[in-house]
Design a protein around this motif. Structure first.
Motif, PDB file in Angstrom:
ATOM      1  N   ILE A  41      15.700  -3.729  11.780  1.00 34.86           N
ATOM      2  CA  ILE A  41      15.796  -5.131  11.364  1.00 34.86           C
ATOM      3  C   ILE A  41      14.704  -5.453  10.350  1.00 34.86           C
ATOM      4  N   ALA A  42      13.485  -4.987  10.585  1.00 37.50           N
ATOM      5  CA  ALA A  42      12.389  -5.231   9.645  1.00 37.50           C
ATOM      6  C   ALA A  42      12.679  -4.580   8.295  1.00 37.50           C
ATOM      7  N   PHE A  43      13.225  -3.366   8.308  1.00 33.86           N
ATOM      8  CA  PHE A  43      13.581  -2.678   7.067  1.00 33.86           C
ATOM      9  C   PHE A  43      14.658  -3.449   6.304  1.00 33.86           C
ATOM     10  N   LEU A  44      15.671  -3.929   7.018  1.00 36.63           N
ATOM     11  CA  LEU A  44      16.741  -4.681   6.369  1.00 36.63           C
ATOM     12  C   LEU A  44      16.224  -5.988   5.784  1.00 36.63           C
ATOM     13  N   ILE A  45      15.354  -6.680   6.504  1.00 32.72           N
ATOM     14  CA  ILE A  45      14.795  -7.932   5.981  1.00 32.72           C
ATOM     15  C   ILE A  45      13.970  -7.652   4.735  1.00 32.72           C
ATOM     16  N   ARG A  46      13.165  -6.575   4.764  1.00 37.54           N
ATOM     17  CA  ARG A  46      12.355  -6.238   3.596  1.00 37.54           C
ATOM     18  C   ARG A  46      13.239  -5.853   2.413  1.00 37.54           C
ATOM     19  N   ARG A  51      10.965  -7.524  -1.093  1.00 37.28           N
ATOM     20  CA  ARG A  51       9.528  -7.316  -1.062  1.00 37.28           C
ATOM     21  C   ARG A  51       9.227  -5.833  -1.048  1.00 37.28           C
ATOM     22  N   LYS A  52       8.189  -5.459  -1.764  1.00 42.20           N
ATOM     23  CA  LYS A  52       7.758  -4.057  -1.795  1.00 42.20           C
ATOM     24  C   LYS A  52       6.456  -3.947  -1.021  1.00 42.20           C
ATOM     25  N   SER A  53       6.365  -2.943  -0.167  1.00 43.65           N
ATOM     26  CA  SER A  53       5.111  -2.703   0.544  1.00 43.65           C
ATOM     27  C   SER A  53       4.306  -1.667  -0.224  1.00 43.65           C
ATOM     28  N   VAL A  54       3.010  -1.822  -0.180  1.00 45.34           N
ATOM     29  CA  VAL A  54       2.136  -0.929  -0.950  1.00 45.34           C
ATOM     30  C   VAL A  54       1.884   0.331  -0.198  1.00 45.34           C
TER      31      VAL A  54
END
Length: 54
Positions: A41-46, A51-54
């Motif tokens: 779910i967190a991956f799908l929301i991102r 949003r890109k994570s560093v």
């Protein structure tokens, strides 16, 4: 008779410990599944929000 009683006690202890391990592993499997669902779910929301994570 004492040897038979000792064998029964050892078998009972082994079965009790094994049963405890099976129950705890079953619980850990459910915890792992819940964590996997939360991660998906967190991956799908991102991914959806872009949003890109560093």
């Amino acid at each position: 008779m004492n040897i038979l009683l000792l064998i029964v006690i050892v078998v009972a202890i082994v079965l009790a410990v094994t049963g405890g391990f099976v129950q705890s592993l079953n619980f850990l499997i459910w915890v792992g599944l819940v964590l996997a669902v939360i991660a998906i779910i967190a991956f799908l929301i991102r991914t959806i929000t872009g949003r890109k994570s560093v």
